[in-house]
Write an enzyme that holds these catalytic residues in place. Structure first.
Site, PDB file in Angstrom:
ATOM      1  N   GLU B  65       0.826  -1.222   0.000  1.00 59.49           N
ATOM      2  CA  GLU B  65       0.000   0.000   0.000  1.00 59.49           C
ATOM      3  C   GLU B  65       0.854   1.262   0.000  1.00 59.49           C
ATOM      4  OE1 GLU B  65      -0.481  -2.556   2.038  1.00 59.49           O
ATOM      5  OE2 GLU B  65      -2.594  -3.192   1.886  1.00 59.49           O
ATOM      6  N   PHE B 127     -11.653  -7.923  13.320  1.00 61.85           N
ATOM      7  CA  PHE B 127     -10.501  -8.306  12.506  1.00 61.85           C
ATOM      8  C   PHE B 127     -10.147  -7.168  11.549  1.00 61.85           C
ATOM      9  CE2 PHE B 127      -8.833 -10.337   8.574  1.00 61.85           C
ATOM     10  CZ  PHE B 127      -7.606 -10.713   9.102  1.00 61.85           C
ATOM     11  N   GLN B 128      -8.892  -6.796  11.517  1.00 65.43           N
ATOM     12  CA  GLN B 128      -8.372  -5.708  10.684  1.00 65.43           C
ATOM     13  C   GLN B 128      -9.078  -4.388  10.933  1.00 65.43           C
ATOM     14  OE1 GLN B 128      -8.128  -7.202   6.591  1.00 65.43           O
ATOM     15  NE2 GLN B 128      -6.060  -7.942   7.041  1.00 65.43           N
ATOM     16  N   LYS B 177     -17.653  -1.372   5.322  1.00 69.36           N
ATOM     17  CA  LYS B 177     -18.053  -2.325   4.291  1.00 69.36           C
ATOM     18  C   LYS B 177     -19.569  -2.353   4.080  1.00 69.36           C
ATOM     19  CE  LYS B 177     -17.161  -6.940   2.579  1.00 69.36           C
ATOM     20  NZ  LYS B 177     -16.367  -8.157   2.717  1.00 69.36           N
ATOM     21  N   MET B 486      23.808   9.367   3.926  1.00 77.21           N
ATOM     22  CA  MET B 486      23.643  10.653   4.610  1.00 77.21           C
ATOM     23  C   MET B 486      23.925  10.519   6.099  1.00 77.21           C
ATOM     24  SD  MET B 486      23.237  13.801   4.055  1.00 77.21           S
ATOM     25  CE  MET B 486      22.262  14.421   2.680  1.00 77.21           C
TER      26      MET B 486
END
Lengths: 177, 579
Positions: B65, B127-128, B177, B486
């Site tokens: 993502e 969940f999630q 959803k 760096m």
């Protein structure tokens, strides 16, 4: 210096979290924050009491204005306005001290909300200084618990005449800095 | 463009109830979205189904993502249009946090859409489930949780409007959803409900007059330009104003490309790794015209010493930028282009030949430089050679974060806005390659090259698979020094060269490049080449540019090289490190 910011926001889910989150994320310290619906249920008014120098207050106002749901911000610090805070105070009040406490309460115009053999709960609404003085007077008797609403404030006069009494924190696009 | 049959299909359907996900698809289409990036999951697959079945918007599948979010940024940064990324709830959404925060700091318009668990289970640690609105509150310009399917069309309209107007930025829409699945007859004509959102555009005439007056009184003016000039498309008026009043121009990383690099009045980048002459000019200026910039600490160093000999005009569309980091005398809250046009119409032509000549002298004394005779491959050499091959052509450069980024800013000469894409404010390693994918999708006919470090590239290396499967011919040029260069540089300068987790090569074989990037490209069915000899650099660059597909060019460079000049953090021009 102490400033009272009066903020009109859209009365939407999560607005309080947005304002509170912004203030903490930018590292500003606030004395109090109160929020409630206005005469228009689509709009809420927040009162934020904040300490800071002019540049800090300027940044707070500008950052708050960036929020999409902010409608108007007024900095009441320099104008004429009415402010009140409500406090509930529970003090130790053994019978021997009860009369003395009631006398002090009477002087401040506090209301007695509850009384038991050992304690009194009092309510006082007033401006910040008066509330602080009342707390100071009650401290020696033993404050057991205390709840404060934080300041709520309104500018005096009609909205049209508020130009004179309120320093409207410059609306977006006006270059008065 | 949609075929007539597709439009008809939609017309029939808008009279009948649609699912929330279908309404979202239609709303995105109406906002002009033709390509977007999306990684499906349980809470967002309804939307993917709607997109796939409508078959109008191209949905590119990133391999992470975060890559999708940076690709959406690459699309937005090159086109100026709103980039769109879609992810599922929970980890899908948290993986978007970095590209969203990145877009916030660089003011890039993106709309991020996340699936959310169904409303009845919100707050129950389903969940999630993650509180995405809470999580992204401080890194978005605005965010929404949709709780009624009838709001989707309006919220999408608002989200695109907020993302693209005023100071652009990321907007997130979280859609549970069950709202995606709910049916309703959509109303796409519902007006936006944004009474408090009124971005300023036009400047105050009085402030414009004050600015014009200051410019005409100035003997040593400098234009300091940044990302705001790119967003407002101010290049043309910047050139006109600079030429009319003979004003030297310096730029932030975000502003590069906003002024033609070879213009005689352009004096390159200012700031920590900016040119000595740009920083010298700012330190000597009697007037700084700061347009679309925010006085970032990497630009100013010690802010109280920055440009302290002169007055400052600060043009910014965001009022909160005025006096945020640096108090200024002439603030103008407005669109940079409109403001510069207004100023241009008031100023009289002027000449500052002596002033420009003094900056030229500094440039002759302290040009960007490296040891061209070094027999090893120095990173600057690779970039100078690349620049010879691409300068003036339609080329878009993206990059990761670190030494290679600063060298790219020094050595690549950009002539057009929206061609130099850098994660400047947040400094997100891993930005370069996915951003290149988004840029290449926006401009398939342009050469798109990600100049990357080995550390940055590996952070989103999985997007090579996206490049192959989606046939996106974005090139990657890795300046491989086997170190986090760096941080190594800071270790060398400020920590007695003590290495603390800054070596990222193979400990058993520290001089050999690791991992085998060309091997990884090959595993993704992509060509590549590994270069270890100086004489191979140019032919390899030519081979990379000639490739019709994505390509990985892994160049082994010396790790001991430092980015110079350097003004250490919190210091002033007088503290510049030259060697």
């Amino acid at each position: 210096m102490r400033h009272v910011l009066s903020i009109l926001v859209q009365n939407k889910f999560g607005v309080l979290a947005r304002v509170a989150g912004l203030i903490s994320a930018r590292g500003f310290n606030i004395d109090s924050l109160s929020v409630g619906e206005t005469e228009d249920p689509r709009i809420s008014r927040m009162c934020i009491v904040v300490q800071g120098d002019d540049s800090t207050i300027e940044q707070i106002i500008k950052q708050l204005r960036r929020l999409v749901e902010t409608l108007k911000i007024m900095d009441l610090a320099e104008g004429r306005y009415v402010e009140r805070e409500l406090i509930l105070l529970k003090v130790d009040a053994i019978p021997a001290r009860r009369l003395e406490i009631l006398q002090v309460a009477n002087v401040f115009g506090a209301k007695i909300m509850d009384m038991t053999a050992k304690e009194i709960i009092m309510e006082l609404a007033g401006e910040c200084g008066k509330v602080e003085a009342f707390i100071a007077m009650m401290k020696p008797y033993g404050i057991k618990e205390m709840a404060r609403t934080g300041t709520v404030a309104l500018a005096r006069g009609s909205p049209a005449s508020q130009g004179a009494s309120v320093r409207d924190a410059a609306p977006a696009g006006v270059n008065t800095l | 463009m949609a075929t007539p049959a597709k439009e008809l299909h939609q017309k029939i359907h808008t009279a009948t109830p649609l699912k929330g996900a279908q309404i979202l698809e239609e709303a995105l289409w109406r906002e002009g979205v033709r390509v977007m990036f999306g990684y499906p999951g349980g809470a967002s697959m309804e939307i993917h189904q709607a997109l796939t079945r409508a078959d109008r918007i191209r949905v590119v599948l990133p391999r992470h993502e975060q890559g999708g979010g940076f690709a959406a940024q690459g699309y937005a940064r090159t086109t100026g249009k709103v980039g769109v990324v879609l992810a599922t709830s929970g980890p899908g959404a948290t993986n978007l946090a970095t590209p969203i925060a990145d877009a916030k700091l660089d003011s890039i318009p993106i709309v991020a859409i996340t699936g959310q668990v169904p409303t009845p289970v919100i707050g129950r640690d389903a969940f999630q489930e993650t509180d995405v609105v809470g999580l992204t509150r401080t890194v978005t310009k605005h965010n929404y949780m949709v709780t009624d399917v009838n709001d989707i069309a309006r919220i999408v309209k608002e989200a695109f409007h907020i993302a693209a107007t005023g100071r652009p930025g990321p907007v997130l829409i979280d859609i549970p959803k069950n709202i995606q699945q709910a049916l309703t007859v959509p109303n796409f004509d519902q007006p936006m409900d944004l009474p408090g959102y009124k971005p300023t555009k036009t400047p105050s005439p009085a402030q414009v007059r004050a600015a014009a007056q200051a410019i005409m009184e100035s003997e040593r003016p400098v234009l300091y330009i940044g990302g705001g000039c790119i967003h407002s498309e101010a290049t043309e008026v910047l050139i006109k104003l600079a030429e009319k009043c003979d004003i030297p121009v310096v730029s932030t990383v975000m502003g590069l490309g906003g002024f033609p690099a070879r213009h005689p009045l352009f004096f390159d980048m200012l700031g920590m790794h900016g040119s000595v002459y740009a920083n010298w000019a700012v330190s000597q200026a009697d007037l700084l015209i700061a347009a679309g910039v925010r006085f970032d600490d990497r630009v100013t160093g010690k802010v109280s010493e920055f440009a302290k000999h002169g007055r400052i005009i600060h043009i910014d569309v965001d009022a909160s930028e005025i006096n945020k980091n640096k108090p200024v005398q002439i603030p103008i809250v407005a669109d940079a282009k409109l403001t510069l046009e207004a100023i241009l119409s008031l100023v009289k032509p002027a000449k500052h030949r002596e002033w420009a000549a003094r900056i030229e002298e500094e440039k002759k004394k302290f040009p960007y430089r490296y040891d061209r005779k070094d027999t090893g491959i120095l990173p600057q050499y690779v970039l100078e050679e690349l620049n010879k091959l691409v300068e003036g052509k339609d080329t878009i450069i993206t990059m990761g974060v670190g030494q290679h980024q600063m060298w790219a800013a020094q050595w690549l000469k950009m002539h057009k806005p929206r061609t130099f894409l850098s994660s400047s404010g947040l400094g997100s390693m891993g930005f370069g390659y996915p951003a290149a994918l988004g840029a290449k999708l926006a401009f398939p006919d342009h050469e798109v090259v990600d100049i990357d470090g080995d550390g940055s590239f590996i952070m989103n290396i999985q997007e090579l698979a996206t490049a192959y499967t989606e046939k996106i011919a974005a090139k990657a040029l890795i300046l491989n020094n086997r170190h986090l260069g760096m941080v190594v540089q800071w270790e060398d300068r400020f920590y007695e060269a003590k290495r603390a987790q800054t070596f990222i090569g193979d400990p058993t074989n520290p001089d050999v490049d690791y991992p085998d990037f060309v091997g990884i490209a090959k595993a993704c069915n992509l060509p590549g080449r590994h270069v270890t000899k100086k004489s191979d650099v140019k032919p390899a660059l030519e081979e990379m540019l000639a490739a019709k597909t994505a390509y990985v060019l892994d160049v082994s460079v010396k790790y001991s090289e430092h980015v110079l000049p350097m003004i250490p953090a919190g210091k002033t021009f007088a503290d510049t490190i030259y060697e």
